[in-house]
Design a protein around this motif. Structure first.
Motif, PDB file in Angstrom:
ATOM      1  N   LEU A 166      -5.708   8.074   6.427  1.00 40.16           N
ATOM      2  CA  LEU A 166      -5.774   6.769   7.069  1.00 40.16           C
ATOM      3  C   LEU A 166      -5.534   6.954   8.564  1.00 40.16           C
ATOM      4  O   LEU A 166      -4.558   7.585   8.973  1.00 40.16           O
ATOM      5  CB  LEU A 166      -4.723   5.822   6.485  1.00 40.16           C
TER       6      LEU A 166
ATOM      7  N   LEU B  76      -8.501   0.178  10.955  1.00 38.14           N
ATOM      8  CA  LEU B  76      -7.969   1.193  10.045  1.00 38.14           C
ATOM      9  C   LEU B  76      -9.146   1.923   9.412  1.00 38.14           C
ATOM     10  O   LEU B  76      -9.974   1.308   8.743  1.00 38.14           O
ATOM     11  CB  LEU B  76      -7.107   0.550   8.956  1.00 38.14           C
TER      12      LEU B  76
ATOM     13  N   ILE C 198     -10.571   4.632   6.735  1.00 39.40           N
ATOM     14  CA  ILE C 198     -10.225   5.293   5.475  1.00 39.40           C
ATOM     15  C   ILE C 198     -11.219   6.438   5.273  1.00 39.40           C
ATOM     16  O   ILE C 198     -12.418   6.207   5.117  1.00 39.40           O
ATOM     17  CB  ILE C 198     -10.294   4.305   4.309  1.00 39.40           C
TER      18      ILE C 198
END
Length: 299
Positions: free
Chosen positions: A11, A33, A35
């Motif tokens: 992350l 964010l 991923i």
């Protein structure tokens, strides 16, 4: 992240500069964010795709006779021939009523059982019967699958588009259908629709809206090549999934609120507002080598 047997993800979070307008109280920050599958701290970890579980919903109503039925048969053949050994298939057929031919069977199991039923016409076009039956089949498979043995569930609805059970009861029909589709998505599945033959604008619009609710894709096929291309695309996508509708656990710190959490590229809003505390958010499938970027605001 839950619901997967893949070993890890990385992350990467970023907060941009606060908004400069002092009249905005409280002050907000935009953030993102990323991923990323695999553990990049030790070199990219090789990740394997999940087994695909495909559910075919087959329209066997009277209006499917002729060319549309031939296209449907071609679609069944294409899916079956291109399944990998560890992929599985469920089949629901419908007309006036719906029934499940089999659930969660591998290619070798289907061959051993004698293959598919014959393509018999089953009457009218009852979508509620079809979606209810397919949802029951999905829930049966999901309930019998552990988190470590996660599957990539993809539902393919093959039809000519005309729902006879909607006539005169549109509000009830819409409420029931979209509630069932929501259940499917919550169970970790995506719904794709394939309109067979020429599709009128009204029927096309309905199939597109169902697909949007199911986080899938709509296609229209009028030739054998169309069927192969479109179903090949869905099958290919299903065979690249490494996380099936994973859950992201988020802790919002005290005196902080999170707003407009969404998936950047897909324009999908996941949560409008999150207060301080622990939250669990289901995000769309993650495919191999795909980086999913979530955006949000912190106030």
């Amino acid at each position: 992240m839950n619901k997967t047997s893949v070993p890890s993800v990385r992350l990467e979070a970023l907060l941009t500069n606060p908004m400069a307008d002092p009249s905005i109280i409280p002050m907000s920050q935009a953030g993102s964010l990323s991923i990323i599958p695999g553990d990049l701290t030790v070199g990219r970890t090789e990740v394997e795709r999940l087994p695909a579980h495909l559910i075919l919903i087959l329209d066997m109503s009277g209006s499917m006779q002729g060319m549309r039925l031939q296209l449907l048969e071609k679609g069944m053949e294409h899916i079956f021939e291109n399944m990998e050994d560890f992929d599985t298939l469920s089949v629901t057929r419908f007309g006036t009523h719906a029934y499940t031919e089999f659930t969660n069977m591998s290619k070798s199991d289907i061959i051993a059982a004698g293959g598919f039923d014959s393509l018999d016409i089953l009457g009218a076009t009852e979508y509620i019967e079809a979606i209810t039956e397919a949802n029951n089949a999905l829930q049966t498979v999901v309930s019998g699958t552990s988190a470590r043995d996660s599957l990539a569930h993809q539902i393919l609805f093959l039809t000519d588009g005309g729902a006879t059970d909607r006539s005169g009861q549109a509000a009830h029909w819409d409420s029931t259908i979209y509630s069932l589709i929501s259940d499917m998505v919550s169970a970790g599945a995506n719904l794709h629709t394939l309109g067979l033959g020429e599709i009128g604008d009204k029927h096309r619009k309905r199939l597109v809206e169902m697909t949007q609710a199911g986080l899938g894709q709509f296609f229209n096929a009028q030739t054998d090549k169309d069927v192969e291309d479109h179903l090949g695309q869905v099958l290919g996508l299903s065979q690249e999934i490494i996380y099936s509708n994973p859950e992201l656990e988020i802790e919002v710190s005290p005196n902080v609120e999170l707003e407009d959490l969404g998936v950047a590229i897909k324009g999908l809003l996941l949560e409008h507002h999150m207060d301080p505390g622990y939250h669990s958010v289901t995000i769309p499938d993650i495919r191999k080598d795909e980086i999913v970027e979530l955006t949000f605001k912190v106030t």
